[in-house]
Structure formats: structure tokens, C-alpha cells
Scaffold this active site. Structure first.
Site, PDB file in Angstrom:
ATOM      1  N   GLU A   1       6.378  38.524   5.175  1.00 59.21           N
ATOM      2  CA  GLU A   1       7.798  39.102   4.889  1.00 59.21           C
ATOM      3  C   GLU A   1       8.383  39.482   3.518  1.00 59.21           C
ATOM      4  OE1 GLU A   1      10.278  35.186   6.256  1.00 59.21           O
ATOM      5  OE2 GLU A   1      12.308  36.560   5.893  1.00 59.21           O
TER       6      GLU A   1
ATOM      7  N   ARG B   1      -4.547  27.420   6.146  1.00 60.77           N
ATOM      8  CA  ARG B   1      -3.719  27.559   5.119  1.00 60.77           C
ATOM      9  C   ARG B   1      -4.210  26.893   3.907  1.00 60.77           C
ATOM     10  NH1 ARG B   1       1.184  28.561   5.534  1.00 60.77           N
ATOM     11  NH2 ARG B   1       1.576  28.292   3.304  1.00 60.77           N
TER      12      ARG B   1
ATOM     13  N   LYS C   1       7.003  30.234  -0.836  1.00 62.51           N
ATOM     14  CA  LYS C   1       7.809  31.354  -1.740  1.00 62.51           C
ATOM     15  C   LYS C   1       9.114  30.979  -1.548  1.00 62.51           C
ATOM     16  CE  LYS C   1       7.029  34.526   1.635  1.00 62.51           C
ATOM     17  NZ  LYS C   1       6.729  35.789   2.558  1.00 62.51           N
TER      18      LYS C   1
HETATM   19  P1  ATP Z   1       5.382  30.598   2.060  1.00 67.27           P
HETATM   20  O1  ATP Z   1       4.980  29.907   3.656  1.00 67.27           O
HETATM   21  O2  ATP Z   1       4.204  30.488   0.516  1.00 67.27           O
HETATM   22  O3  ATP Z   1       6.221  30.819   1.912  1.00 67.27           O
HETATM   23  P2  ATP Z   1       5.195  32.700   4.557  1.00 67.27           P
HETATM   24  O4  ATP Z   1       4.406  31.526   5.364  1.00 67.27           O
HETATM   25  O5  ATP Z   1       6.286  32.584   4.310  1.00 67.27           O
HETATM   26  O6  ATP Z   1       4.711  31.834   3.051  1.00 67.27           O
HETATM   27  P3  ATP Z   1       4.890  35.448   4.556  1.00 67.27           P
HETATM   28  O7  ATP Z   1       5.206  36.307   3.710  1.00 67.27           O
HETATM   29  O8  ATP Z   1       5.465  35.102   6.226  1.00 67.27           O
HETATM   30  O9  ATP Z   1       4.638  33.676   3.981  1.00 67.27           O
HETATM   31  O10 ATP Z   1       3.163  35.274   5.237  1.00 67.27           O
HETATM   32  C1  ATP Z   1       2.611  36.583   5.111  1.00 67.27           C
HETATM   33  C2  ATP Z   1       0.860  36.186   5.620  1.00 67.27           C
HETATM   34  O11 ATP Z   1       0.319  34.911   5.000  1.00 67.27           O
HETATM   35  C3  ATP Z   1       1.030  35.516   7.266  1.00 67.27           C
HETATM   36  O12 ATP Z   1      -0.063  35.474   8.489  1.00 67.27           O
HETATM   37  C4  ATP Z   1       0.826  34.008   6.510  1.00 67.27           C
HETATM   38  O13 ATP Z   1      -0.018  33.099   7.825  1.00 67.27           O
HETATM   39  C5  ATP Z   1       0.350  34.263   5.426  1.00 67.27           C
HETATM   40  N1  ATP Z   1       0.262  32.840   4.295  1.00 67.27           N
HETATM   41  C6  ATP Z   1       0.778  32.919   3.715  1.00 67.27           C
HETATM   42  N2  ATP Z   1       0.544  31.606   3.053  1.00 67.27           N
HETATM   43  C7  ATP Z   1      -0.666  31.293   3.181  1.00 67.27           C
HETATM   44  C8  ATP Z   1      -1.731  29.857   2.246  1.00 67.27           C
HETATM   45  N3  ATP Z   1      -1.123  29.017   1.955  1.00 67.27           N
HETATM   46  N4  ATP Z   1      -2.651  30.051   3.092  1.00 67.27           N
HETATM   47  C9  ATP Z   1      -3.295  31.021   3.875  1.00 67.27           C
HETATM   48  N5  ATP Z   1      -2.141  31.691   4.505  1.00 67.27           N
HETATM   49  C10 ATP Z   1      -1.079  31.891   3.554  1.00 67.27           C
HETATM   50 MG    MG Z   2       6.713  33.524   7.016  1.00 62.29          MG
END
Ligand code: ATP
Ligand code: MG
Length: 572
Positions: A45, A276, A286
Site C-alpha cells: 500500500e 511476518r 508504517k
Molecule cells: P505495516 O503493518 O508495517 O503498516 P502493511 O502490512 O500494512 O505494513 P503493506 O504495504 O500492506 O504493509 O505490505 C505489503 C506486503 O508486505 C504484504 O504482503 C505484507 O504482508 C508484507 N509485510 C508487511 N510487513 C511485513 C513484515 N513485518 N514482515 C513480512 N512481511 C511484511
Molecule cells: Mg496493509
């Protein structure tokens, strides 16, 4: 001084066994599933910069496609214009490329807004969705718990035409945000809470960075993600464990979509989940990282203390070190916490192989070699990288007046102090053995100069006839060295798991010693020529890189990591 490190992994190591997702992919390909196609996607995102957790997902999504001859596309999951921005889109692209990965196509969830909207209309007409005019609180109260069924909304059974009319008017902008939402009509008693009439569309009246003001309704994650995978032909949709409970809903919408669009083929994307990454002393959300930036608690998304990819890059991490870290921690089905020391170990290991060696003195005190002729200098060869047989050498200028580290001199030294102390011999790296003869102090008792004599027969590289010199210290020439600012970093947070700390403001969680700025360090001219994006080892001191703040008349270096992990010893 070469540091002691465990042998490098990679070459020579027994071939690693496949992780559970590789096993699935390998067996799907062997069975000819999806016509032998492998297609993954990385779906960020664009609401912030990528962090080290994303790197783990990137290495999976892109890495597996690479290893098994598939393709990984980049899809921006841009379904919430209130939080998203092109700034983030650009940064995400840059970071993925820097990590060393290449996407096939570049997609945006917003490309599918029209198709998703039409699907939503079809669902309404088929009695699978309805417009609910209750408040978010009312809807939340009716959800029930996993063991008690929810309560049906009073709008659940309204006529399809009425919902369709309202949905169209929602999108036409007739209603304010929050006035109503579109819900899928599934099962208010399902043990899976995500099936209890999930919200699939909400009104947002903020212009979207790509579609402007064309839409007033935006699909929720669960209504956009699986369908986007389906539209693109994704075969393996890999994400993190928290989405495991969403998977039945993911499959449900794709099944309905196929019915509505009349696609009887047996293709459907499948979702797989891995653990994760959580790192000690780090926050990965984020939202929290954005708050650090907005509140001015760090210098920006690329502050070298941030766990962002751009922060790590600025700090002096290499893409190889991040990939090798991810490789070492692996992928499982269980959430856990990874020690930050592992990430630091990975960068040390990589920098040990690649960093150019130089001499820098962070806390200088003058050393005068009293029997070395005034005005004389010698250029001593200095290997750029003893770990790399191909590497060149540069020269470092020896002179009568040098700088050494203040901590490398002690007037009254304990027995095991092998550095500079009156009467003791020590080797000056790449140069001579010197014997300390004393020091001078100011009125306050601070050491202002250290004195020594050198033995001309002991030039580095010659056999040291029976001499037992236990210590080697680094130095720079007083006249030829250049002044530099050096920024030393420590953990950004004091708590091992800052995300779990309750009742504290973000600012209170920060480690007050996370940044130490050292002015007046002295570096040899070779290091003064340092370039952005190159990696250096200041011998005996640590790994460093030039910071973008650096100017020709004010050099700035970041310490990436110390030579050894001293953190636990000091802080535990
Ligand atoms: P955050 O929770 O840090 O805001 P998010 O999951 O909202 O992150 P996205 O941009 O939706 O962030 O994530 C893109 C991809 O990265 C998704 O497939 C998500 O599962 C993966 N991802 C995000 N954070 C992690 C993490 N800590 N470890 C592994 N994969 C991750
Ligand atoms: Mg997300």
C-alpha cells in the site's frame, strides 16, 4: 586488524532445504497446476516507505518467481486515498530495485475500480450485498464474538433495488463519509468473524492520487485484494500470517466473481501465509514510523536509525546483507521475534568482504615521534581490502606528528593494556614499532600530547626479530588528515519490544543515546575521497559510509555497525 567472523555462508554450504512455500510451488509446478505458470505479486500500500519487514516479503515474492521461472508483478494496493501518495509509490519502486529485484508488470488496484464496482452491483442484485446505514459503532456492536452469533442489521433484508440505488448515489457523492456502507451479506453466525457481513465499500471524499475525484466509494482490502490477484492471473498470493483468517473470504469472493463473470475454468489464485518479521528494539508498523517522521522524532523516513529500506541504505547496509539476513531467518508458520544482532551480523559479514579499509581517528590526541626527522614523511602502502585478493592498495602518509585515539593511550595502564603507555612498545599499523616515552597535560590534567620514539628497523612487513609487541593501533598524519563529522547510532528504542509497551508516548520509548554526533574526527585523505554508496571500514573502529548531508568542506560519515557486537555486554 582483521576481525574474527564465522565462515561465510553460501558457497560450500550444503544445499538448503526448501521452505514450505517453495515446496508448495515446486510441487504445483511438477503437477502442472495453473498450466505450469507461476505468478506472484508484491502488493504494497503506498502509504509509507518500505521497511525491513517488507524486504522479507519482497525476497519471497520476487525470489520464488526468480528461482522457479515465474514472474512477480508489482501491485500498488491503492484503495485508500486518505493515506496514499505518489511520493510513496516512487520510493517503493526505488527500494525494490535497490534490493536487487525486478518486477514484470506494474499494476494498481485502482486500475480495477470500475470492474470491482460492477462486481459489487452484481452482488447487490443477486442478494449478496446491501447498503447499511448504521454507524460504525452500531455495526461493531452487532458483530458478536467468535462464540456468540452476531445480530443482523435492520437493513440486511432491504430490497436489492433500494441498495443498488443507494450504492450508486453513494458513489455519485450524495452522502457524506460514514453515512452508509456496502456490506456483503454472508453469515452473521459464522465462526469466522470475517464472514459476518464484512464491509466491502465505504465513502471517501478525498481525491485519489491516480483517479482524482472519479470515485466517491472505495473497496475495502478484502474486496480488492483477491479479485486483483484473480484479474492479473496470480497463481500464488503470498502474504503474512495475519491474513490467514481472511483466506476463506478471499476464496469466497473469487468464487462469486467467477460465477458473475461466467468463468468456469479451474484457475483461481491461492493465498499462502508466512510469519511476518518482528525485530527487537524496532517498530515496524508504517503508521508508527510515519508518526516518528511527522513528530520530528527522527530526521525523516531515511534517518539511519529507521528500519526502513531507505534508512538502512543511508546507514550503510548493502542489499546483499539484507537479502542474506532474510535468507538466514527463513519462513515459517509461527510468529516470533528476531534479534537485531542477527541483522547486524549479516551486514558485518557482508561488509567484511567488501568494505574498503582506511584509517580514521574519532577522538584524536596528538602523538609526536620525537626521533623522527622534522619535515620527513613516508608513504606506507595500505591494503584496500585484505579480504579481497583483487583489491588495490593506497598509501597512508607517515610523519613525525600523528593522531591516535585518545583511548589508545593510558598513563597508568593495567597489566593487560597492550596499547600506548609509557615504556611499552606498540605497532603503528602499516608503519613502525614505537615506544611510548610520556605525555604532556594541560592545567586541568587532560592529556594534550603523547610522545614516543620509533625504531627504523621495524617497518611493517619486515621480520620482527624476537620482538613481542602485543598491540597494534591505528593513526593518521596530523598534517595530511582531514576533519570529519561522524554519526554513531544505537538502537532507536530502549525497550526490546516497543510495540508492546502500553501507556507511553512514542517519544518516551526512544533511546536518548540513539545518535551521538562526533565532531573533529580525523580521517586519512583516502577516506576524504569517499563516495556515496560505497562502503568503508575505519580500521579497528567499525564500518562507515558517507552520509548525503556530507559537503566537500564538511564531511559526514555514518557508522553502519561496530566491528563486533558489544551491545549485549554493555547493556545487559
Ligand atoms: P505495516 O503493518 O508495517 O503498516 P502493511 O502490512 O500494512 O505494513 P503493506 O504495504 O500492506 O504493509 O505490505 C505489503 C506486503 O508486505 C504484504 O504482503 C505484507 O504482508 C508484507 N509485510 C508487511 N510487513 C511485513 C513484515 N513485518 N514482515 C513480512 N512481511 C511484511
Ligand atoms: Mg496493509
Amino acid at each position: 586488524m582483521a576481525e574474527e567472523l564465522t565462515p561465510l555462508s553460501g558457497e560450500g554450504e550444503a544445499k538448503k532445504s526448501l521452505n514450505f512455500i517453495e515446496q508448495i510451488v515446486a510441487s504445483d509446478l511438477a503437477a502442472g497446476k495453473n498450466g505450469g505458470r507461476l505468478q506472484t505479486r508484491f502488493p504494497p500500500e503506498p502509504n509509507g516507505y518500505l521497511h525491513i519487514g517488507h524486504a522479507k516479503a519482497i525476497c519471497m515474492d520476487f525470489g520464488i518467481a526468480q528461482r522457479y521461472g515465474g514472474v512477480c508483478n508489482l501491485r500498488f494496493d491503492d484503495t485508500n486515498p486518505t493515506k496514499e501518495d505518489v511520493e510513496y509509490v516512487d520510493a517503493i519502486r526505488e527500494d525494490i530495485e535497490w534490493l536487487g529485484f525486478h518486477w514484470g508488470a506494474e499494476y494498481y488496484a485502482s486500475d480495477y475500480f470500475e470492474r470491482l464496482y460492477r462486481f459489487a452491483e452484481e452482488l447487490i442484485l443477486a442478494g449478496h450485498a446491501y447498503v447499511d446505514e448504521q454507524t460504525a459503532e452500531e455495526i461493531a456492536q452487532q458483530k458478536g464474538t467468535p462464540t456468540t452469533p452476531g445480530v443482523a442489521s435492520p437493513y440486511r433484508d432491504r430490497p436489492a433495488e433500494e441498495s443498488l440505488d443507494l450504492f450508486r448515489r453513494m458513489n455519485a457523492g450524495e452522502f457524506p463519509e460514514g453515512a452508509m456502507i456496502l456490506r456483503a451479506k454472508i453469515d452473521m453466525a459464522s465462526p469466522n468473524m470475517h464472514f459476518r457481513d464484512p464491509i466491502i465499500y465505504r465513502i471517501i471524499k478525498v481525491p485519489h492520487h491516480r483517479t482524482g475525484t472519479q470515485w466517491n466509494v472505495y473497496p475495502m482490502y478484502d474486496f480488492a485484494h483477491g479479485q486483483s490477484d484473480y484479474f492479473e492471473g496470480v497463481t500464488h498470493s503470498i502474504c503474512t500470517l495475519e491474513f490467514e483468517v481472511h483466506r476463506p473470504l478471499y476464496d469466497y469472493f473469487i468464487e462469486l466473481l467467477k460465477q458473475v463473470e461466467g468463468q468456469p475454468d479451474d484457475y483461481a489464485p491461492h493465498q499462502y501465509e508466512f510469519n511476518r518479521l518482528n525485530l527487537t528494539y524496532t517498530m515496524m508498523s508504517k503508521r508508527k514510523l510515519l508518526q516518528l517522521v511527522k513528530d520530528g522524532l527522527v530526521a525523516g523516513w531515511d534517518d539511519p536509525r529507521m528500519p526502513t529500506i531507505c534508512g538502512l541504505r543511508r546507514r550503510g547496509y548493502t542489499p546483499e546483507s539484507i537479502r542474506s539476513f532474510v535468507d538466514k531467518i527463513g519462513y515459517t508458520k509461527y510468529d516470533g521475534m528476531i534479534d537485531m544482532a542477527l541483522l547486524e551480523h549479516a551486514v558485518r559479514e557482508d561488509l567484511n568482504r567488501h568494505a574498503l579499509r582506511g584509517s580514521a581517528v574519532l577522538d584524536p590526541v596528538k602523538l609526536i615521534i620525537t626521533n623522527y626527522p622534522e619535515g620527513q614523511t613516508e608513504d606506507m602502502p595500505f591494503l584496500n581490502n585484505p579480504e579481497d585478493p583483487e583489491s588495490d592498495s593506497h598509501s597512508i602518509r607517515f610523519a613525525r606528528e600523528l593522531y591516535i585515539e585518545r583511548e589508545d593511550f593510558m598513563e597508568d595502564a593495567p597489566k593487560k593494556y597492550f596499547r600506548m603507555t609509557p615504556g611499552q612498545e606498540v605497532r603503528l599499523k602499516s608503519a613502525y614499532i614505537v615506544r611510548c616515552t610520556g605525555c604532556a597535560k594541560d592545567a586541568a590534567g587532560n592529556i594534550t600530547e603523547v610522545y614516543a620514539t620509533y625504531d627504523p628497523e621495524t617497518l611493517s612487513g619486515r621480520p620482527e626479530a624476537g620482538r613481542k609487541v602485543k598491540g597494534t593501533i591505528h593513526w593518521v598524519s596530523a598534517a595530511d588528515s582531514v576533519e570529519a563529522e561522524v554519526r554513531l547510532y544505537d538502537r532507536l528504542f530502549t525497550d526490546e519490544n516497543p510495540s508492546e509497551v502500553k501507556d507511553k508516548e512514542l517519544a518516551e520509548l526512544l533511546n536518548p543515546a540513539s545518535l551521538t554526533v562526533v565532531q573533529g574526527a580525523r580521517i586519512e585523505p583516502f577516506l576524504a575521497e569517499a563516495k556515496l554508496g560505497e562502503y568503508y571500514q575505519f580500521q579497528r573502529v567499525g564500518y562507515f559510509c558517507l552520509d548525503p548531508d556530507s559537503r566537500p568542506d564538511h564531511l559526514v560519515f555514518n557508522r553502519t555497525v561496530s566491528l563486533k557486537d558489544t551491545w549485549k555486554k554493555v547493556n545487559k
